[in-house]
Motif scaffolding. Structure first.
Motif, PDB file in Angstrom:
ATOM      1  N   PRO A 107      20.160   6.807  -9.909  1.00 30.04           N
ATOM      2  CA  PRO A 107      19.959   7.311 -11.271  1.00 30.04           C
ATOM      3  C   PRO A 107      19.261   6.319 -12.199  1.00 30.04           C
ATOM      4  N   ASN A 108      19.466   5.019 -11.952  1.00 26.57           N
ATOM      5  CA  ASN A 108      18.881   3.991 -12.814  1.00 26.57           C
ATOM      6  C   ASN A 108      18.443   2.799 -11.976  1.00 26.57           C
ATOM      7  N   LYS A 109      17.556   2.002 -12.548  1.00 21.93           N
ATOM      8  CA  LYS A 109      17.103   0.791 -11.860  1.00 21.93           C
ATOM      9  C   LYS A 109      18.203  -0.261 -11.885  1.00 21.93           C
ATOM     10  N   CYS A 110      18.256  -1.038 -10.812  1.00 20.73           N
ATOM     11  CA  CYS A 110      19.160  -2.189 -10.749  1.00 20.73           C
ATOM     12  C   CYS A 110      18.299  -3.446 -10.758  1.00 20.73           C
ATOM     13  N   PHE A 111      18.577  -4.357 -11.685  1.00 20.82           N
ATOM     14  CA  PHE A 111      17.765  -5.557 -11.827  1.00 20.82           C
ATOM     15  C   PHE A 111      18.496  -6.785 -11.295  1.00 20.82           C
ATOM     16  N   VAL A 112      17.713  -7.761 -10.889  1.00 22.57           N
ATOM     17  CA  VAL A 112      18.272  -9.042 -10.456  1.00 22.57           C
ATOM     18  C   VAL A 112      19.146  -9.624 -11.570  1.00 22.57           C
ATOM     19  N   GLY A 113      20.299 -10.158 -11.184  1.00 23.47           N
ATOM     20  CA  GLY A 113      21.169 -10.821 -12.152  1.00 23.47           C
ATOM     21  C   GLY A 113      22.215  -9.926 -12.780  1.00 23.47           C
ATOM     22  N   GLU A 114      22.134  -8.617 -12.544  1.00 26.81           N
ATOM     23  CA  GLU A 114      23.142  -7.720 -13.105  1.00 26.81           C
ATOM     24  C   GLU A 114      24.403  -7.745 -12.233  1.00 26.81           C
ATOM     25  N   LYS A 115      25.551  -7.787 -12.883  1.00 22.48           N
ATOM     26  CA  LYS A 115      26.816  -7.822 -12.159  1.00 22.48           C
ATOM     27  C   LYS A 115      27.192  -6.411 -11.728  1.00 22.48           C
ATOM     28  N   LEU A 116      27.254  -6.221 -10.421  1.00 22.12           N
ATOM     29  CA  LEU A 116      27.507  -4.898  -9.854  1.00 22.12           C
ATOM     30  C   LEU A 116      28.959  -4.737  -9.433  1.00 22.12           C
ATOM     31  N   THR A 117      29.477  -3.543  -9.618  1.00 21.77           N
ATOM     32  CA  THR A 117      30.743  -3.154  -9.005  1.00 21.77           C
ATOM     33  C   THR A 117      30.423  -2.107  -7.951  1.00 21.77           C
ATOM     34  N   ILE A 118      30.711  -2.432  -6.692  1.00 18.44           N
ATOM     35  CA  ILE A 118      30.439  -1.517  -5.582  1.00 18.44           C
ATOM     36  C   ILE A 118      31.767  -0.935  -5.127  1.00 18.44           C
ATOM     37  N   SER A 119      31.874   0.383  -5.114  1.00 22.04           N
ATOM     38  CA  SER A 119      33.147   1.019  -4.768  1.00 22.04           C
ATOM     39  C   SER A 119      32.948   2.126  -3.744  1.00 22.04           C
ATOM     40  N   VAL A 120      33.955   2.284  -2.898  1.00 22.70           N
ATOM     41  CA  VAL A 120      33.981   3.350  -1.892  1.00 22.70           C
ATOM     42  C   VAL A 120      35.334   4.034  -1.984  1.00 22.70           C
ATOM     43  N   GLU A 121      35.329   5.360  -1.984  1.00 22.73           N
ATOM     44  CA  GLU A 121      36.575   6.127  -2.038  1.00 22.73           C
ATOM     45  C   GLU A 121      36.579   7.182  -0.940  1.00 22.73           C
ATOM     46  N   LEU A 122      37.691   7.265  -0.232  1.00 23.80           N
ATOM     47  CA  LEU A 122      37.859   8.275   0.808  1.00 23.80           C
ATOM     48  C   LEU A 122      38.260   9.591   0.147  1.00 23.80           C
ATOM     49  N   VAL A 123      37.464  10.635   0.358  1.00 18.76           N
ATOM     50  CA  VAL A 123      37.731  11.902  -0.332  1.00 18.76           C
ATOM     51  C   VAL A 123      38.176  13.019   0.606  1.00 18.76           C
ATOM     52  N   ASP A 124      37.943  12.867   1.909  1.00 16.61           N
ATOM     53  CA  ASP A 124      38.355  13.914   2.845  1.00 16.61           C
ATOM     54  C   ASP A 124      38.698  13.267   4.180  1.00 16.61           C
ATOM     55  N   VAL A 125      39.853  13.630   4.724  1.00 15.93           N
ATOM     56  CA  VAL A 125      40.320  13.021   5.968  1.00 15.93           C
ATOM     57  C   VAL A 125      40.491  14.104   7.024  1.00 15.93           C
ATOM     58  N   ARG A 126      39.512  14.192   7.886  1.00 16.45           N
ATOM     59  CA  ARG A 126      39.577  15.083   9.044  1.00 16.45           C
ATOM     60  C   ARG A 126      38.992  14.313  10.217  1.00 16.45           C
ATOM     61  N   LYS A 127      38.574  15.029  11.261  1.00 20.85           N
ATOM     62  CA  LYS A 127      37.923  14.319  12.358  1.00 20.85           C
ATOM     63  C   LYS A 127      36.675  13.621  11.844  1.00 20.85           C
ATOM     64  N   ILE A 128      35.961  14.295  10.931  1.00 17.75           N
ATOM     65  CA  ILE A 128      34.848  13.659  10.226  1.00 17.75           C
ATOM     66  C   ILE A 128      35.350  13.257   8.845  1.00 17.75           C
ATOM     67  N   LEU A 129      35.340  11.966   8.578  1.00 17.79           N
ATOM     68  CA  LEU A 129      35.788  11.452   7.286  1.00 17.79           C
ATOM     69  C   LEU A 129      34.657  11.566   6.269  1.00 17.79           C
ATOM     70  N   LYS A 130      35.027  11.706   5.019  1.00 21.23           N
ATOM     71  CA  LYS A 130      34.025  11.788   3.962  1.00 21.23           C
ATOM     72  C   LYS A 130      34.370  10.789   2.869  1.00 21.23           C
ATOM     73  N   VAL A 131      33.386  10.013   2.464  1.00 22.90           N
ATOM     74  CA  VAL A 131      33.583   9.053   1.382  1.00 22.90           C
ATOM     75  C   VAL A 131      32.526   9.277   0.309  1.00 22.90           C
ATOM     76  N   LYS A 132      32.855   8.874  -0.899  1.00 23.46           N
ATOM     77  CA  LYS A 132      31.851   8.800  -1.957  1.00 23.46           C
ATOM     78  C   LYS A 132      31.758   7.348  -2.396  1.00 23.46           C
ATOM     79  N   PHE A 133      30.585   6.964  -2.873  1.00 27.66           N
ATOM     80  CA  PHE A 133      30.380   5.563  -3.214  1.00 27.66           C
ATOM     81  C   PHE A 133      29.536   5.439  -4.478  1.00 27.66           C
ATOM     82  N   PHE A 134      29.726   4.304  -5.146  1.00 28.98           N
ATOM     83  CA  PHE A 134      29.006   4.039  -6.390  1.00 28.98           C
ATOM     84  C   PHE A 134      28.667   2.557  -6.486  1.00 28.98           C
ATOM     85  N   CYS A 135      27.513   2.271  -7.058  1.00 30.50           N
ATOM     86  CA  CYS A 135      27.174   0.921  -7.506  1.00 30.50           C
ATOM     87  C   CYS A 135      26.927   1.024  -9.011  1.00 30.50           C
ATOM     88  N   VAL A 136      27.719   0.296  -9.780  1.00 27.58           N
ATOM     89  CA  VAL A 136      27.684   0.443 -11.237  1.00 27.58           C
ATOM     90  C   VAL A 136      27.531  -0.926 -11.896  1.00 27.58           C
TER      91      VAL A 136
END
Length: 312
Positions: free
Chosen positions: A262-291
């Motif tokens: 959605p937006n540019k990420c520039f050198v020197g910006e402090k990022l929070t990288i997160s992963v969340e498990l949203v569905d647990v079956r034989k195929i797992l599903k996660v959503k992720f964000f870099c903010v």
């Protein structure tokens, strides 16, 4: 996913640095650096390379395995020890590495590592024991070290939802499960499980990534008054690192992925990288964000479908 020699050749530019030389440069950087942050970053990179079997011989030859072992024997910093444990855990899948690691006297270090207050270190140490157990076929070895964990009930509970997945690739998985039932509960992944880290990317990180991938787009360089833009693939790599080492963790294989920037990420910006498990079956599903938290700016987001290696 694992690499092949032909894939490595395709990804290496004609005048580029091959994998062995690149790993050798990382080793030199670690040995010559006086910065703890730099050492942590290099050791984390080496541990990630240890995940792919095609790198096993390179890591031995350039001395990276010796660095992992040295850190476990001589360093007290949790970050360094954690990365070293993770690297050795990956390398123990190879019989030659296992023999070398055992000859180094690593078993003498295990009791101290299992008593660590850092659960990541304890989990990686357990993984090392599992791989050695798999090579030696000595369940009494595993039982001995589990007794140490029984002394710390709180730590055992914290690890209970992680330990089964450390053993996922082990051919003696059922046998090993029986060894730890008195200490660990068999807790499955559950929707809502999350992991996140913070990281600030430097121009050196971008240059290293550019050299490795041959992506020398001028947008990623320091160009006058314009701030360099971080590669989208590098952001994706940070997410992959979380997925492959923490949630769901080792043995995870990517099936499909959707993403947007959605937006540019520039050198020197402090990022929070997160992963969340949203569905647990034989195929797992996660959503992720870099903010970029300071600006509440989302620079990378998406979803991924995953399977665990035991399902392949």
């Amino acid at each position: 996913m694992f690499s092949t020699k032909s894939q490595l050749r395709k990804r290496t530019p004609e005048n580029g640095t091959d994998r062995e030389n690149y790993l050798s440069l990382l080793v030199d950087e670690y040995l010559n650096s006086s910065s703890l942050d730099a050492k942590c970053q290099v050791l984390a990179n080496l541990a990630n390379f240890a995940y792919d079997p095609i790198n096993y011989c390179f890591i031995r030859d350039v001395g990276a395995l010796d660095i992992f072992l040295y850190v476990l024997k001589n360093e007290s910093n949790d970050k360094l020890v954690n990365f070293a444990c993770g690297g050795i855990s990956n390398l123990c899948l190879d019989p030659l590495n296992t023999t070398y690691i055992l000859d180094s006297g690593i078993l003498n270090l295990v009791p101290r590592l299992l008593k660590s207050g850092n659960t990541d270190i304890v989990a990686s140490t357990l993984s090392i024991i599992i791989q050695i157990h798999n090579s030696l076929g000595k369940p009494e070895l595993f039982n001995t070290y589990l007794k140490i964990l029984k002394l710390n009930i709180k730590k055992s509970k914290m690890l209970s939802n992680r330990f089964p997945y450390i053993a996922m690739n082990n051919k003696n998985y059922q046998k090993i499960c029986k060894l730890h039932t008195s200490t660990f509960n068999s807790v499955s992944f559950k929707a809502g499980d999350k992991i996140r880290i913070q990281k600030t990317l430097t121009q050196k990180d971008l240059d290293t990534f550019s050299n490795l991938t041959s992506d020398h787009n001028h947008l990623h360089k320091n160009n006058g008054n314009k701030r360099p833009i971080v590669h989208g693939a590098l952001l994706n790599g940070l997410v992959a690192g979380l997925i492959g080492t923490h949630l769901p963790g080792p043995g995870t294989i990517l099936v499909s992925q959707t993403m947007k920037f959605p937006n540019k990420c520039f050198v020197g910006e402090k990022l929070t990288i997160s992963v969340e498990l949203v569905d647990v079956r034989k195929i797992l599903k996660v959503k992720f964000f870099c903010v970029v938290e300071e600006e509440k700016k989302v620079v990378f987001e998406g979803e991924a479908k995953l399977i665990l290696a035991k399902d392949c």
